[in-house]
Write a protein that holds these residues in place. Structure first.
Motif, PDB file in Angstrom:
ATOM      1  N   ASN A 530       0.825  -1.207   0.000  1.00  0.00           N
ATOM      2  CA  ASN A 530       0.000   0.000   0.000  1.00  0.00           C
ATOM      3  C   ASN A 530       0.863   1.264   0.000  1.00  0.00           C
ATOM      4  OD1 ASN A 530      -2.667  -0.913  -0.148  1.00  0.00           O
ATOM      5  ND2 ASN A 530      -2.768  -1.313   2.053  1.00  0.00           N
ATOM      6  N   ALA A 531       1.996   1.206   0.688  1.00  0.00           N
ATOM      7  CA  ALA A 531       2.899   2.370   0.683  1.00  0.00           C
ATOM      8  C   ALA A 531       3.455   2.591  -0.718  1.00  0.00           C
ATOM      9  CB  ALA A 531       4.032   2.153   1.689  1.00  0.00           C
ATOM     10  N   VAL A 532       3.843   1.512  -1.370  1.00  0.00           N
ATOM     11  CA  VAL A 532       4.340   1.621  -2.748  1.00  0.00           C
ATOM     12  C   VAL A 532       3.243   2.201  -3.645  1.00  0.00           C
ATOM     13  CG1 VAL A 532       5.014   0.258  -4.773  1.00  0.00           C
ATOM     14  CG2 VAL A 532       6.083  -0.193  -2.559  1.00  0.00           C
ATOM     15  N   LEU A 533       2.035   1.685  -3.469  1.00  0.00           N
ATOM     16  CA  LEU A 533       0.934   2.159  -4.322  1.00  0.00           C
ATOM     17  C   LEU A 533       0.609   3.626  -4.067  1.00  0.00           C
ATOM     18  CD1 LEU A 533      -1.795  -0.595  -4.721  1.00  0.00           C
ATOM     19  CD2 LEU A 533      -0.151   0.274  -6.387  1.00  0.00           C
ATOM     20  N   ASP A 534       0.766   4.061  -2.830  1.00  0.00           N
ATOM     21  CA  ASP A 534       0.523   5.481  -2.538  1.00  0.00           C
ATOM     22  C   ASP A 534       1.557   6.354  -3.256  1.00  0.00           C
ATOM     23  OD1 ASP A 534      -0.739   7.699  -1.181  1.00  0.00           O
ATOM     24  OD2 ASP A 534       1.018   7.743   0.142  1.00  0.00           O
ATOM     25  N   ALA A 535       2.798   5.897  -3.277  1.00  0.00           N
ATOM     26  CA  ALA A 535       3.834   6.634  -4.014  1.00  0.00           C
ATOM     27  C   ALA A 535       3.531   6.622  -5.513  1.00  0.00           C
ATOM     28  CB  ALA A 535       5.206   6.024  -3.742  1.00  0.00           C
ATOM     29  N   VAL A 536       3.134   5.461  -5.992  1.00  0.00           N
ATOM     30  CA  VAL A 536       2.815   5.315  -7.418  1.00  0.00           C
ATOM     31  C   VAL A 536       1.641   6.233  -7.802  1.00  0.00           C
ATOM     32  CG1 VAL A 536       1.789   3.678  -9.063  1.00  0.00           C
ATOM     33  CG2 VAL A 536       3.790   3.011  -7.708  1.00  0.00           C
ATOM     34  N   ARG A 537       0.660   6.326  -6.929  1.00  0.00           N
ATOM     35  CA  ARG A 537      -0.490   7.211  -7.183  1.00  0.00           C
ATOM     36  C   ARG A 537      -0.023   8.662  -7.365  1.00  0.00           C
ATOM     37  NH1 ARG A 537      -2.654  10.582  -4.151  1.00  0.00           N
ATOM     38  NH2 ARG A 537      -1.613   9.813  -2.267  1.00  0.00           N
ATOM     39  N   GLN A 538       0.900   9.080  -6.504  1.00  0.00           N
ATOM     40  CA  GLN A 538       1.415  10.456  -6.616  1.00  0.00           C
ATOM     41  C   GLN A 538       2.190  10.644  -7.926  1.00  0.00           C
ATOM     42  OE1 GLN A 538       3.556  11.650  -2.973  1.00  0.00           O
ATOM     43  NE2 GLN A 538       2.568   9.914  -1.980  1.00  0.00           N
ATOM     44  N   LEU A 539       2.944   9.627  -8.287  1.00  0.00           N
ATOM     45  CA  LEU A 539       3.717   9.731  -9.531  1.00  0.00           C
ATOM     46  C   LEU A 539       2.787   9.734 -10.746  1.00  0.00           C
ATOM     47  CD1 LEU A 539       6.628   7.348  -8.528  1.00  0.00           C
ATOM     48  CD2 LEU A 539       6.808   9.825  -8.911  1.00  0.00           C
ATOM     49  N   ASN A 540       1.766   8.898 -10.686  1.00  0.00           N
ATOM     50  CA  ASN A 540       0.817   8.870 -11.802  1.00  0.00           C
ATOM     51  C   ASN A 540       0.093  10.206 -11.961  1.00  0.00           C
ATOM     52  OD1 ASN A 540       1.352   6.344 -12.847  1.00  0.00           O
ATOM     53  ND2 ASN A 540      -0.135   5.302 -11.519  1.00  0.00           N
ATOM     54  N   GLU A 541      -0.080  10.915 -10.862  1.00  0.00           N
ATOM     55  CA  GLU A 541      -0.706  12.248 -10.955  1.00  0.00           C
ATOM     56  C   GLU A 541       0.163  13.205 -11.759  1.00  0.00           C
ATOM     57  OE1 GLU A 541      -1.617  13.563  -6.996  1.00  0.00           O
ATOM     58  OE2 GLU A 541      -3.292  12.129  -6.791  1.00  0.00           O
ATOM     59  N   ARG A 542       1.457  12.924 -11.803  1.00  0.00           N
ATOM     60  CA  ARG A 542       2.355  13.759 -12.628  1.00  0.00           C
ATOM     61  C   ARG A 542       2.494  13.188 -14.044  1.00  0.00           C
ATOM     62  NH1 ARG A 542       6.760  13.280  -7.945  1.00  0.00           N
ATOM     63  NH2 ARG A 542       5.239  13.633  -6.304  1.00  0.00           N
ATOM     64  N   LEU A 543       2.543  11.842 -14.130  1.00  0.00           N
ATOM     65  CA  LEU A 543       2.796  11.213 -15.435  1.00  0.00           C
ATOM     66  C   LEU A 543       1.575  11.255 -16.348  1.00  0.00           C
ATOM     67  CD1 LEU A 543       4.666   8.031 -14.111  1.00  0.00           C
ATOM     68  CD2 LEU A 543       5.723   9.925 -15.378  1.00  0.00           C
ATOM     69  N   LEU A 544       0.405  11.004 -15.786  1.00  0.00           N
ATOM     70  CA  LEU A 544      -0.778  10.856 -16.643  1.00  0.00           C
ATOM     71  C   LEU A 544      -1.135  12.142 -17.398  1.00  0.00           C
ATOM     72  CD1 LEU A 544      -2.900   8.443 -14.419  1.00  0.00           C
ATOM     73  CD2 LEU A 544      -1.811   7.902 -16.603  1.00  0.00           C
ATOM     74  N   PRO A 545      -1.065  13.329 -16.767  1.00  0.00           N
ATOM     75  CA  PRO A 545      -1.341  14.552 -17.546  1.00  0.00           C
ATOM     76  C   PRO A 545      -0.330  14.739 -18.682  1.00  0.00           C
ATOM     77  CG  PRO A 545      -1.449  15.021 -15.204  1.00  0.00           C
ATOM     78  CD  PRO A 545      -0.891  13.629 -15.335  1.00  0.00           C
ATOM     79  N   LEU A 546       0.924  14.351 -18.436  1.00  0.00           N
ATOM     80  CA  LEU A 546       1.928  14.475 -19.507  1.00  0.00           C
ATOM     81  C   LEU A 546       1.593  13.505 -20.640  1.00  0.00           C
ATOM     82  CD1 LEU A 546       5.227  14.644 -17.385  1.00  0.00           C
ATOM     83  CD2 LEU A 546       3.952  16.552 -18.391  1.00  0.00           C
ATOM     84  N   ALA A 547       1.193  12.295 -20.245  1.00  0.00           N
ATOM     85  CA  ALA A 547       0.816  11.306 -21.260  1.00  0.00           C
ATOM     86  C   ALA A 547      -0.400  11.795 -22.042  1.00  0.00           C
ATOM     87  CB  ALA A 547       0.526   9.966 -20.592  1.00  0.00           C
ATOM     88  N   ALA A 548      -1.363  12.364 -21.317  1.00  0.00           N
ATOM     89  CA  ALA A 548      -2.580  12.872 -21.976  1.00  0.00           C
ATOM     90  C   ALA A 548      -2.219  13.905 -23.030  1.00  0.00           C
ATOM     91  CB  ALA A 548      -3.525  13.457 -20.938  1.00  0.00           C
ATOM     92  N   GLY A 549      -1.290  14.775 -22.687  1.00  0.00           N
ATOM     93  CA  GLY A 549      -0.834  15.781 -23.645  1.00  0.00           C
ATOM     94  C   GLY A 549      -0.274  15.149 -24.913  1.00  0.00           C
TER      95      GLY A 549
END
Lengths: 767, 158
Positions: A530-549
């Motif tokens: 769950n700790a790993v997933l919480d970190a991953v969630r934060q990273l995805n919040e940065r990666l996904l908008p870039l991917a969307a672009g």
């Protein structure tokens, strides 16, 4: 693989290193100027240290330092919860293995030679060696404040419920302890740093515990003590709190000499000194109707803590709430007493007190089944928690109570229960001397920390995406063999949508990751994951908008990454993880995140044992089929079927590995592993006569059933499995032997000597 | 102190040993070969096994001086020209958990497969009976040896 998980099937990250013999364990750490430390210990369990002369040892060749309580360069306290134990004996000896002196020398041989030159006089005192007599008036006191360390309770419903019960079944179960027998013994290499701080290389499940106790010992802030876990050669609970003690010894010698000190316990000392599974006496009384419905259960659990508290009270807290089993029973009364004796040092061991009490409650279930003419599966269906009767001993209505019935169904089917039972009955019909049996046992287990320890039920992880699209993750939970690194890697990769081989997990370094609590209680996958997933969630919040672009979309909603490729159902355009990471770095955005997990806050009343004891639970069960040789007492295990409610399998082969290993370790406890004591001194401190299973002792077949109904609190729905794989093995074996012999059995382990006694036609009671 | 010679993993090494030096300590401390492990120091656990002139022995029970002129093979040597078929199976089948028993198990299983390339289940169990493992319950280890026997035995990578 018969049980695929979320993983890709790639070998676990440490598989090749280990298969090539390249993994570096604690004793493989070699540092310039390193000294070797040894411990001089008391051979007797109770007495007064009236003389200690280390002058000959000090003068011996190669010796650099000899430490006693008189010149110990640190705080002479060990206790983690209770302050009842010194690092080195000042006057009172309370257990065989109490430390009298520490020696550091230029070679191990020199240190061992010097140890034999230490002269000591211990005036013997009467000891307490039977937990049943330790609370009697006039019993010798192990600790000044009395032999009763602590009590735990369950008070549920009222005894009136039992008044008109049709039958009462009552017995005393004498359940033996167990040596962890991790193949790598305990040890630490303590390395003083030039700036006055410390680096410790330790074999451990709980590096944060070592850091805390060594810092207290040295009188330093915890930030000045850094613990790096070395590849750890097995733990099973034995490397939860105990490793702090050799770590403090190594630190003491390193402080006194200013040089690195390697202190690795030899096997016989390790077995005598370190913690063991608690020996317990369980008095179990069950009230039931002729229908088979249990009206009430009254249990008394006597926990033999040994001479020091250690974590015995924490183990007992779990035994207390586990002592009734996965049943919804109106009246429950449990008294669990943690008692000091001069026996072996009790502590955490896979299952944390639950296997011992399970042996009692499951034997009682089978006796009830026989008494009312029901099948063992049926009697458990009648009394087990269910969607209709979801309340466990703690009074909690379990959200997944329905899984217990499902587990019984699967276990009955997969073990071929009806067929096997019929075959055994037919064989007996044909030959009354045939001695085969089959036994069932089931459990409920909180796969996280009990309410009493919930402040530690947390986890942290750093996940850092590197510029080339690979990932480093540092986690606060430890790998001790169980496959934690593999599980963390799978979770991290699945969360980011990339291939597992891109992810590198770093073993615990206390300076790099937050204190994530102990790696115990089968909680690593959930708390670390769950700790790993919480970190991953934060990273995805940065990666996904870039991917969307990159995909030409206005926002990240619905963008997913699979196998390193970002896509969206509305477009055929895709972009890769590497391209998005390049963009992240190009924009100088933060490529790392600290993930955090904490289990839900719970309310619980220790005076009644009512409330929410654990954040969530798992069900488990075993069916064991045995053949008993009445003449030799030898029990041969033909087949074991294990069923576990795991939520979701993360790493398939590791999950299977836990079950296979848990079964065999459980059979060892049930059948061959006996800690033989002579006034508190272990008479069999080695594998010649403390018999752990070898390749010749394994069952012909182990069947595995995994129920995968997701747990909301787990990463991808996963629960824990490490301990449940062990817990009901002993109880099911006891029931199988009882079935084979056609008589009640109330003792573990069922060594050949005991089975021969039980098999005699005139045998009465338990040996 | 006596000067002796070993052929270790195919390479001749000269060294000085005391009459009471134990082979395990010499391998680990003087020659830096850390794969043999000390699990019990009395020959019970098998973690220190090495091949001595092709036969597996417990290096904690043998004096270094007794092995003068002999060929010694450790796991460092078995994997040095690429993984053996057995090691590949150990990796693929998740045979090891904590891994502390792995070097000794690898030595015993390698000896078995060299002498008996297609062992039966009973052969494998017996060959491994002196190697204690506390984590795995042996099944994934035994399975790997059987599979290596069936497949790897053919191309002789053992």
């Amino acid at each position: 693989m018969t049980h695929p998980g979320l993983d890709s099937g790639a070998p676990r990250p440490d598989a090749a290193t280990k298969a090539m013999g390249r993994a570096r364990y604690c004793a493989d750490v070699q540092l310039t100027g390193m000294l070797h430390g040894v411990i001089v210990a008391s051979p007797v369990a109770s007495g007064i240290l009236s003389g200690l002369d280390v002058s000959a040892a000090e003068a011996a060749p190669g010796v650099v330092a000899v430490l006693t309580a008189a010149n110990l360069p640190g705080n002479n306290r060990v206790g983690l919860i209770f302050d009842d134990q010194p690092l080195l004996v000042t006057d009172r000896v309370r257990m065989a293995g109490d430390r009298l002196a520490l020696i550091a020398a230029t070679t191990l041989e020199a240190a061992q030679r010097a140890a034999r030159l230490v002269k000591f006089t211990i005036d013997p005192l009467p000891g307490v060696h039977d937990v049943r007599r330790a609370l009697e008036p006039g019993a010798p006191l192990v600790q000044e404040q009395g032999n009763l360390l602590k009590e735990f309770f369950v008070k549920r419903g009222a005894p009136q419920t039992c008044r008109d019960a049709d039958l009462v079944l009552e017995d005393e179960f004498v359940i033996g302890g167990q040596e962890h027998a991790y193949l790598e013994t305990q040890g630490t290499v303590a390395e003083p740093q030039p700036d006055g701080s410390w680096l410790l290389h330790s074999t451990t499940q709980c590096p944060f515990y070592i850091r805390g106790r060594v810092a207290r010992f040295l009188g330093l802030p915890i930030s000045r003590v850094r613990v790096r876990q070395t590849v750890t050669g097995g733990g099973f609970g034995g490397k939860e709190d105990y490793p702090d003690e050799p770590a403090m010894c190594a630190a003491a010698l390193a402080k006194a000499t200013g040089r690195p000190v390697s202190l690795i316990l030899p096997r016989d000392q390790d077995m005598q000194m370190s913690t063991k599974r608690h020996a317990m006496v369980v008095r179990h009384k069950l009230y039931a109707s002729l229908s088979g419905r249990i009206r009430g259960v009254e249990v008394q659990v006597l926990v033999d803590a040994g001479a020091y508290a250690g974590l015995s009270t924490v183990v007992a807290e779990r035994a207390n709430i586990s002592s009734v089993g996965p049943y919804d029973i109106e009246h429950v009364s449990v008294l669990t007493q943690v008692i000091y004796t001069n026996n072996l040092f009790g502590g955490p061991y896979r299952g944390f007190g639950a296997p011992q009490v399970a042996a009692a409650h499951e034997a009682q279930m089978d006796r009830l089944a026989r008494a009312v003419g029901q099948d063992p599966f049926e009697i458990r269906r009648i009394n087990g928690v269910s969607a209709k009767n979801p309340e466990f001993t703690s009074g909690e209505a379990l959200p997944q109570a329905h899984l217990y019935g499902k587990l019984l169904d699967e276990l009955e089917e997969k073990s071929g229960w009806k067929r096997e039972k019929a075959a055994i009955a037919a064989a007996r019909e044909a030959d009354p001397g045939a001695c085969e049996g089959i036994g069932l046992a089931t459990i409920i287990y909180g796969v996280n920390l009990h309410w009493g320890g919930q402040r530690l039920d947390r986890g942290g992880a750093y996940v850092l995406i590197q510029a080339d699209g690979t990932v480093n993750a540092a986690v606060g939970i430890t790998e001790m063999g169980q496959g934690a690194l593999a599980a963390m890697r799978t979770i991290c990769a699945a969360g980011l949508g990339i291939d597992e081989t891109r992810v590198q997990i770093t073993e615990v370094d206390t300076a790099l990751v937050p204190d994530s609590g102990p790696t115990v209680a089968s909680r690593a996958t959930v708390s670390g994951g769950n700790a790993v997933l919480d970190a991953v969630r934060q990273l995805n919040e940065r990666l996904l908008p870039l991917a969307a672009g990159k995909l030409g979309l206005s926002g990240p909603e619905g963008v997913v990454c699979r196998d390193g490729v970002y896509s969206h159902p509305s477009t055929t355009v895709t972009t890769t993880f590497n391209e998005v990471v390049a963009l992240l770095y190009g924009r100088r955005q933060n490529p790392g995140a600290l993930g955090w997990f904490m289990s839900p806050e719970r309310e619980y009343d220790p005076a009644t044992g009512q409330g929410r004891a654990y954040a969530f639970y798992t069900f488990g069960g075993h069916v064991v089929r045995v053949r008993v040789d009445r003449a030799t007492g030898l029990v041969t295990v033909r087949e074991v079927t294990a069923a576990h409610d795991v939520g979701k399998i993360i790493h398939g082969l590791s999950a299977e590995g836990q079950v296979q290993g848990g079964v065999v370790q459980g059979l060892g406890w049930a059948l061959s592993e006996e800690l033989k004591l002579d006034a508190g001194r272990l008479k069999n401190p080695g594998f010649t006569d403390y018999l752990i299973p070898s390749s010749m002792d394994i069952p012909e077949r182990i069947n595995i059933v995994f129920l995968e109904e997701p747990e909301d609190q787990g990463p991808f729905g996963a629960k824990g499995l490490g301990e449940p794989s062990f817990i009901s093995v002993g109880a099911a074996t006891l029931n199988a032997v009882s079935h084979a012999l056609g008589r009640d059995v109330s003792v573990l382990p069922l060594t050949p000597e005991r089975v021969v006694g039980l098999a005699r036609p005139d045998a009465e009671g338990t040996p | 102190m006596k000067k002796i010679t070993y052929v270790i993993n195919g390479e001749a090494r000269h060294l000085h040993v005391e009459p009471n030096d134990v082979l395990l300590d010499v391998l680990r401390d003087k020659l830096g070969l850390k794969s043999p492990k000390c699990g019990c120091d009395r020959g019970d656990c098998g973690a220190c096994a090495v091949l001595l002139d092709g036969k597996s022995v417990r290096s904690c029970l043998i004096l270094a001086i007794e092995c003068d002129g002999m060929a010694i093979e450790t796991v460092e040597g078995i994997g040095q020209d690429g993984l053996s078929a057995l090691q590949e199976k150990f990796i693929a089948l998740n045979s090891f958990q904590c891994g502390f028993c792995a070097p000794g198990v690898t030595i015993s299983a390698t000896e078995l497969l060299r002498n008996n390339p297609r062992p039966t289940l009973d052969d494998v169990k017996e060959a491994l009976s002196g190697n204690l493992c506390r984590c795995t319950g042996y099944t994934p280890i035994i399975e790997a040896v059987l599979q290596a026997g069936n497949e790897g035995g053919e191309h002789g990578k053992l």
